[in-house]
Scaffold this motif. Structure first.
Motif, mmCIF file in Angstrom:
data_model
loop_
_atom_site.group_PDB
_atom_site.id
_atom_site.type_symbol
_atom_site.label_atom_id
_atom_site.label_comp_id
_atom_site.label_asym_id
_atom_site.label_seq_id
_atom_site.Cartn_x
_atom_site.Cartn_y
_atom_site.Cartn_z
ATOM 1 N N VAL A 75 -0.954 7.564 -5.414
ATOM 2 C CA VAL A 75 -1.211 8.539 -4.345
ATOM 3 C C VAL A 75 -1.342 9.957 -4.894
ATOM 4 O O VAL A 75 -0.953 10.231 -6.038
ATOM 5 N N ASN A 76 -1.860 10.866 -4.073
ATOM 6 C CA ASN A 76 -2.089 12.247 -4.556
ATOM 7 C C ASN A 76 -0.776 12.916 -4.925
ATOM 8 O O ASN A 76 0.294 12.520 -4.494
ATOM 9 N N SER A 77 -0.878 13.971 -5.707
ATOM 10 C CA SER A 77 0.308 14.551 -6.346
ATOM 11 C C SER A 77 1.286 15.108 -5.317
ATOM 12 O O SER A 77 2.491 15.023 -5.489
ATOM 13 N N ARG A 78 0.812 15.675 -4.187
ATOM 14 C CA ARG A 78 1.738 16.219 -3.185
ATOM 15 C C ARG A 78 2.574 15.099 -2.559
ATOM 16 O O ARG A 78 3.799 15.165 -2.476
ATOM 17 N N LEU A 79 1.869 14.061 -2.181
ATOM 18 C CA LEU A 79 2.565 12.934 -1.563
ATOM 19 C C LEU A 79 3.508 12.248 -2.568
ATOM 20 O O LEU A 79 4.632 11.863 -2.246
ATOM 21 N N GLY B 151 8.548 4.187 2.878
ATOM 22 C CA GLY B 151 7.200 3.693 2.628
ATOM 23 C C GLY B 151 6.212 4.844 2.587
ATOM 24 O O GLY B 151 6.495 5.953 3.042
ATOM 25 N N ILE B 152 5.045 4.624 2.011
ATOM 26 C CA ILE B 152 4.002 5.657 1.936
ATOM 27 C C ILE B 152 2.852 5.233 2.834
ATOM 28 O O ILE B 152 2.277 4.151 2.646
ATOM 29 N N ASP B 153 2.562 6.056 3.799
ATOM 30 C CA ASP B 153 1.387 5.817 4.647
ATOM 31 C C ASP B 153 0.237 6.607 4.044
ATOM 32 O O ASP B 153 0.125 7.842 4.228
ATOM 33 N N VAL B 154 -0.623 5.946 3.263
ATOM 34 C CA VAL B 154 -1.678 6.643 2.513
ATOM 35 C C VAL B 154 -2.706 7.248 3.467
ATOM 36 O O VAL B 154 -3.168 8.383 3.277
ATOM 37 N N THR B 155 -3.026 6.530 4.542
ATOM 38 C CA THR B 155 -4.066 7.027 5.460
ATOM 39 C C THR B 155 -3.614 8.305 6.156
ATOM 40 O O THR B 155 -4.351 9.274 6.270
ATOM 41 N N GLU B 156 -2.348 8.341 6.582
ATOM 42 C CA GLU B 156 -1.826 9.529 7.252
ATOM 43 C C GLU B 156 -1.371 10.581 6.246
ATOM 44 O O GLU B 156 -1.138 11.735 6.600
ATOM 45 N N GLY B 157 -1.148 10.120 5.000
ATOM 46 C CA GLY B 157 -0.700 11.037 3.959
ATOM 47 C C GLY B 157 0.731 11.495 4.175
ATOM 48 O O GLY B 157 1.069 12.648 3.938
ATOM 49 N N LYS B 158 1.605 10.603 4.633
ATOM 50 C CA LYS B 158 3.004 10.999 4.856
ATOM 51 C C LYS B 158 3.934 9.815 4.518
ATOM 52 O O LYS B 158 3.490 8.682 4.354
ATOM 53 N N LEU B 159 5.227 10.151 4.424
ATOM 54 C CA LEU B 159 6.241 9.125 4.142
ATOM 55 C C LEU B 159 6.779 8.567 5.454
ATOM 56 O O LEU B 159 6.929 9.309 6.425
ATOM 57 N N VAL B 160 7.054 7.274 5.467
ATOM 58 C CA VAL B 160 7.558 6.651 6.692
ATOM 59 C C VAL B 160 8.811 5.824 6.373
ATOM 60 O O VAL B 160 8.960 5.310 5.268
ATOM 61 N N GLU B 161 9.704 5.724 7.360
ATOM 62 C CA GLU B 161 10.891 4.860 7.227
ATOM 63 C C GLU B 161 10.453 3.413 7.451
ATOM 64 O O GLU B 161 9.660 3.139 8.345
#
Length: 1308
Positions: A30-34, A290-300
């Motif tokens: 994933v991208n560096s920020r995420l 978890g990593i939601d790549v489409t939304e670009g955010k972390l999820v529980e």
């Protein structure tokens, strides 16, 4: 190495950490920020807080390693405190048992130097580390509940084989076997311990006190004011008697019951613990986030359903964690404290094990990201910790702890790769994994919560005089009924809880017996089979070596779980293959016993040794089973026998050094069932006995030698067992008598065979042992009932007696409450209806196996003896051990099973194919027991007529050259109830005494078999040779038994008359009583023969009948004269009433003789009576007063002499009216008057004979026969009797060719 079940398979070898920035594009990182957010979320600080985003260092995979090392280094300053921690302690930091100098006596020590087994009278051993200041604790895991003294001692304590820890001034010990504390003197202290308990030993050197805890419960201060000061340091120490065993935990594992303020002797690995817990925290974070790549955010994420779905970011993150986590997971302490706790917490959410796939995912990860040796060590330590936790958990009412550990064991074993590794290398090699199938029985019912579970206790209290529960009972009272029902409800509650544990144990076995998991090598079942066979070999070959044997209580539980798992797979196969047999029809086909595919070690076969059978039956094997024995193999087998001495010499040479250690009294490194519950077998054996017992008779390296006997267990593959097209595997060599029908999977047949062997090894003896608790309940119930009766009769004025009786009543009631709850546990775990059905199923398996084997003719000799033993023993167990709780009659097909077993006993007790004397004796004893009980006797009567006649013919074979006492006993039982005055269960004079055990076969009510008597009569009449040879042998044995008896009572009488106080040897008394009993039973068999076929004696057209009648008359007169003479030897010994001679009395022997005489003289035709009378009166030993004695007619002279002693009662049949009918007495009166009349006439007509004309052998009859060729003379009776056993002349030893009549010439 690939991981299954993780969504995507990752290969370890092409995986490496990426540092090139462009890689992220290729691999989908994933991208560096995420990524930065993700890594910061996973790798939080020790306090769990994340710094604000502005102050956070930007994290990438390039600098993650450095960041991780910094996190792990935080708060690891605890190393500086090491020196301070060690204060108050001297010795190595790793504490073990001092096996070099700190011991006394012979001991066996485990490889880890923490487990010990006593191998001498009272061996002692101490630890390597001592303490002189501070508060310290260590734990002892009790593996056997015998005599041990556990505590502390100083270096100056000197122990020996009689005195151990606590017997010298500066040593202190707790002994839970005798519930005492020891320091030179002893006082009561603590509670009794049981196998599976943990004792904590605490010493406070600041206050000078020593205390102990049992399963975390303090037993109070045992000693205060212990010796302290300069030079006083205390070592942990133990003394234990032979076979007792324990395992120590000085701190190498987390303490099970830590006590605040007390430190373990060995420091925990604090730094590693901190690291491991942090890394585990990071691992949990990976699972949570978890990593939601489409939304670009972390999820529980929902952790329970977490899967590694091939996300490279997650995988590389995990690789960094495991890089540090893996080496830590090889350490015992960390596996138990960190990993096991984490895995258990996953299962704590409840639900089925299948509902927690996370454990499978974690195991996949371990195999993927850890080195292979690390996974191996980690899994081994994990299973060890689980086994130890399972075995040493206290029993709580819902068995929650045991269930918890079993669930995790199942979860681990569900993982295929882990299961196969553990099966191949750990479960049977390092662990004593049979412990997983054991449910321990609580000794202290209060702590096990049985009082809450079974609040109301009950016990049967309806007894006859003989102590057995009476069948015809008065109705139980309403209160009793309520109590019984409440107790039964409590037992049902307990049963449900125990069934949960048993279900989990069966689940483990189902995983081990899985034969569909062929991914990556052999299926689990085939690995299990080879290990199981090895386990059986170890237990079969080391009957005397207790450290290697699996304790029988474990074996019982293992047997039941294995039967459940086996039947599950068996019926599963039947569902898929309708032509196969169901488990209800299971049996082991006979070819397994001779085709060499299954190893029976050195177990005895019915026909003798295997090597002998291969030589003698090789033609039959070739003709019937198409099995060819290689001549080289036969030669090798012969060489094998010759090499035995040579081989034992080499094995002794190989182990010479260790044997020296044993002789000196070394603490030997040996594994033990009994000691460390998990550390099983050491790699080194320091005992000659252990080497010769553990190793196979031939070194396993020499493959060509192994093939001589069979395929080595370790070498067999699935193909060898199941077979393939054209190869029948285990079923090779099917005999023509065996139906060509699929039975089941071959591998299951071998498991079944192993189950039968297990029952024979130790299960049966354990079933018999546990009946003791039920017997105790009966004894206490009788004592309580007796006490209550005494209380009701006690006069009111005797308050003192009344109080004592009330105290006794209270003690008995408390004991019964305790025992009845314990009995409930035992009845559920060992004697429940389901367990009974298992044993019944096993009995039927053995019966079918024996029937199939029997049809193969001579090849039956290859069957191992244990199949017949298990058939007899399992029936005995069902009848004697399960009966109070469950009735055998309720089992399906019971009558048919009983009949088939009867047919086996009837056919094989005299089977020439069976050569072992022990097994033949067992068969004879089983048949003897069978005919004592009406139900089983009727089963014998229901077997085919041909088999019944054959059985009777074998019973009537001559008694010489075989163990005849049992045969005679069988015939007597068939007659008992028909003979003269022979309807008693116990002898009249013994009625007031309590029998040892009213269930003994000899104490059963008479149940004669007229059908078998008829067969006997037909055989004796029709077979002209059978009757004389049988009766001659019976008369010979009677002559011997009665003569021995008379000789012995003479010795006893002489010993009793000596003035000095002396004791008659109890063995001599026992032998004397046995000779008497044999004489009585032989007389009864003669009575039976005379009654059923009188013509054998009275039809003088038969060649030997006159002679047999003369011999019979001679013996009867001898017995009568010895027993009936006034104030004779017999009388005096009977009046001594010696313990051991209880059965010796006038009644049994005199009524047996009377029965024969009445049959010959009264119950017969005129001609027969005349012949019998003539022979009886012609015998020189005949005395009419002996017959008069039977009816109490004493001689006038004797009466005159005995006039003062008016209380002396004479024997008379008239006094036994309950035993002898009026009709029988009338016949005796008739016989007496007949003989009185005849003897008067005989006396009047007898002509005086000169001494020269009398027979020189007996001096009773005139000479009437002359021998050819030597012309010596005697009477006909003497020569005919002599010729039945010997052909040589009395006088000159010439061989007699003929005998002619001799009449004295008139001229002389």
């Amino acid at each position: 190495m690939t991981s299954r079940g993780a969504g995507t398979a990752f290969s370890r070898k092409n995986y490496r950490l990426s540092t090139e920035p462009e890689k992220s594009k290729v691999t989908g990182i994933v991208n560096s920020r995420l990524l930065n957010d993700y890594l910061h979320r996973v790798f939080t600080n020790a306090d769990g807080n994340q710094p604000a985003a502005a102050y956070r260092k930007h994290l990438t995979f390039q600098n993650l390693q450095e960041h991780l090392e910094r996190l792990l280094a935080e708060e690891n300053g605890s190393e500086d405190s090491r020196d301070q921690v060690a204060e108050g302690r001297l010795g190595p930091s790793t504490v073990v048992l001092d096996h070099t100098s700190g011991f006394e006596g012979l001991l066996l020590v485990d490889d880890d130097l923490l487990g010990v087994i006593g191998h001498s009278n009272f061996g002692s051993i101490r630890a390597t580390t001592c303490v002189y200041k501070g508060k310290w604790i260590y734990e002892v895991l009790i593996s056997s509940q015998g005599l041990m003294q556990i505590g502390w001692c100083t270096l100056n304590c000197r122990f020996n084989q009689e005195e151990g820890v606590g017997d010298t001034p500066d040593s202190y010990a707790y002994d839970g076997n005798r519930v005492r504390k020891w320091n030179v003197t002893t006082t009561n202290y603590g509670k009794s311990w049981a196998a599976g308990d943990i004792v904590s030993c605490l010493i406070d050197l600041d206050e000078g006190t020593i205390a102990f805890c049992l399963n975390g419960m303090s037993l109070g201060t045992a000693f205060d004011n212990i010796t302290r000061g300069a030079g006083m340091a205390y070592f942990p120490a133990i003394s234990l008697s032979f076979k007792e065993s324990v395992a120590f935990n000085f701190g190498s594992r987390p303490l099970r019951y830590p006590v605040e303020g007390y430190r373990p002797l060995q420091d925990p690995p604090v730094a590693d613990l901190v690291k491991a817990r942090k890394l585990l925290g990071y691992l949990k974070n990976v699972i949570h986030v978890g990593i939601d790549v489409t939304e670009g955010k972390l999820v529980e994420k929902d952790t329970s359903m977490w899967q590694l779905q091939g996300e490279p970011t997650v995988l590389i993150t995990l690789a960094h964690i495991f890089n540090y986590f893996s080496p830590l997971m090889c350490k015992v302490y960390l596996v138990e404290d960190v990993l096991m706790t984490f895995l258990l917490s996953i299962l704590e959410r409840g639900g089925a094990v299948e509902a927690h796939p996370l454990i499978q995912q974690l195991l996949d990860l371990m195999w993927l990201l850890m080195e292979e040796y690390e996974v191996h060590e980690c899994l081994k330590q994990l299973l060890m910790s689980l086994l130890r936790a399972y075995r040493f958990s206290p029993i709580i009412p819902d068995l929650g702890l045991q269930i918890h550990y079993l669930r995790l064991t199942i979860a681990v074993l569900k993982h295929e790769k882990s299961r196969k590794y553990l099966l191949s290398n750990v479960l049977f090699d390092v662990l004593r994994s049979v412990v997983f199938f054991y449910i321990k029985s609580p000794l202290r019912v209060e702590e096990a919560g049985l009082q809450e579970l079974i609040p109301t206790t009950w016990w049967p209290n309806r007894f006859t005089k003989e102590g057995k529960e009476s069948k015809e009972v008065k109705e139980e009272s309403a209160e009793e009924r309520l109590r019984r029902r409440a107790y039964e409800r409590g037992c049902q509650r307990l049963k449900k809880r125990i069934e949960v544990v048993e279900g989990l144990q069966v689940q483990i076995l189902k995983l081990l017996l899985n034969n569909k998991d062929r991914g990556g090598g052999e299926a689990s079942r085939y690995i299990f089979l080879n290990k199981f066979r090895k386990f059986l070999q170890e237990n079969a070959s080391n009957r005397g070596n207790l450290t290697v044997l699996c304790p029988p209580e474990y074996m019982v539980c293992f047997l039941h779980r294995l039967i459940a798992a086996l039947r599950f797979f068996w019926d599963g196969h039947k569902a898929k293959t309708p032509a196969a047999l169901s488990s209800e029809e299971a049996y082991v086909p006979p070819q397994l016993f001779y085709n060499g595919k299954v190893d029976y070690f050195d177990l005895q076969r019915l026909g003798g040794l295997l090597s002998h059978l291969k030589k003698t039956l090789k033609d039959d094997l070739a003709a019937k089973a198409n099995v060819l024995i290689d001549p080289a193999e036969l030669q090798a087998v012969t060489m094998d026998d010759l090499d035995e001495d040579e081989e034992s010499a080499t094995s002794a040479a190989q182990s010479q050094r260790p044997s020296a250690a044993l002789a000196i009294g070394g603490a030997l490194a040996r594994p033990g069932w009994l000691s460390s519950p998990t550390l099983g077998r050491a790699n080194r054996f320091l005992s000659t006995a252990a080497v010769s017992l553990m190793n196979p008779r031939r070194p396993l390296g020499a493959l060509e030698k192994i093939k001589v006997r069979t395929l080595s267990v370790e070498q067999r593959t699935e193909e060898d067992i199941e077979g393939t097209h054209g190869n029948e595997g285990l079923l090779l060599g099917r005999p023509p008598e065996e139906p060509d029908q699929p039975i089941t999977e071959n591998s299951l047949l071998e498991v079944l065979d192993g189950i039968v062997m297990m029952y024979n090894l130790s299960v049966h003896q354990q079933l018999g042992k546990m009946v003791g608790v039920s017997d105790d309940v009966n004894e206490y119930a009788m004592a309580l009932k007796d006490t209550e009766e005494k209380i009701s009769r006690c006069p009111k004025r005797r308050r003192d007696i009344h109080e004592e009786l009330l105290k006794s009543q209270k003690v008995f009631s408390e004991k019964l409450n305790h025992l009845s709850r314990r009995l409930a546990w035992i009845n559920v775990t060992i004697y429940s209806k389901e367990k009974m059905q298992d044993i019944y199923w096993l009995l039927r398996v053995c019966i079918r196996t024996i029937e199939h084997g029997d049809r193969t003719g001579s090849l039956f000799a290859f069957m191992p003896e244990f199949y017949l033993s298990v058939a007899m023993n399992s029936y005995s167990a069902l009848k004697n051990y399960f009966s109070p709780v469950n009735s055998m009659e309720e089992l399906p097909g019971y009558d048919e099973t009983l009949m088939r077993l009867a047919a086996i006993l009837a056919k094989h007790f005299a089977d020439s194919r069976i050569v072992g004397t022990d097994i033949r004796d067992s068969l004879m004893q089983a048949l003897a027991s069978y005919v004592c009980y009406p139900h089983s006797l009727r089963a014998v009567e229901r077997i085919p007529e041909e088999q019944r006649i054959s059985m009777m013919k074998n019973l009537l074979a001559p008694y010489e050259q075989r163990p005849w006492a049992q045969t005679n006993w069988i015939l007597v039982r068939l007659w008992r109830g028909c003979g003269f005055g022979y309807r008693y269960t116990r002898l009249p004079h013994l009625l007031k005494t309590k029998p040892e055990d009213a269930s003994l076969p000899s104490l059963q009510k008479p149940c004669p078999s007229t059908l078998l008597q008829r067969h006997m009569a037909d055989l004796l009449r029709s077979d002209r040779d059978l009757a004389p040879s049988f009766l001659n042998s019976v008369l010979n044995q009677l002559n011997w038994a009665f003569s021995e008896f008379i000789g012995m009572i003479q010795e006893i009488q002489q010993a009793a008359e000596r003035l000095e106080r002396n004791f008659v040897d109890s063995r001599q008394l026992k032998v004397c009583a046995t000779c008497f009993d044999l004489s009585v039973s032989l007389l009864r068999v003669l009575e039976m023969t005379v009654t059923l076929a009188p013509e054998i004696f009275l039809d003088w057209n038969r060649p030997s009948s006159e002679l047999l009648l003369r011999r019979l008359a001679q013996l009867l007169n001898q017995v009568l004269n010895r027993v009936t003479a006034e104030r004779n030897l017999f009388d005096r010994v009977v009046n001594l009433r010696l313990p051991g001679l209880e059965s010796v009395d006038h009644y049994p022997i005199l009524v047996a003789v009377t029965g024969i005489l009445v049959r010959l003289l009264v119950d017969t035709d005129v001609q027969g009576a005349e012949r019998a009378t003539a022979v009886l009166l012609a015998d020189p030993c005949f005395q009419l007063r002996s017959i008069q004695y039977l009816l109490g007619h004493a001689e006038p002279s004797a009466l005159a002499a005995a006039a003062p002693a008016t209380d002396k009662r004479h024997f008379s049949l008239h006094t036994y009216t309950e035993y002898i009918s009026a009709e029988e007495l009338a016949k005796v009166e008739k016989m007496l008057s007949h003989l009185s009349e005849e003897s008067k006439q005989a006396a009047a007509t007898t002509l005086p004979t000169s001494e020269e004309d009398l027979c020189p052998i007996c001096y009773a009859h005139p000479i009437s026969a002359i021998f050819r060729p030597c012309s010596h003379k005697s009477c006909k009776a003497c020569i005919n009797q002599h010729l039945m056993n010997n052909k040589d002349c009395f006088f000159c030893k010439a061989t007699i060719t003929g005998v002619d009549d001799f009449t004295k010439p008139a001229s002389s």
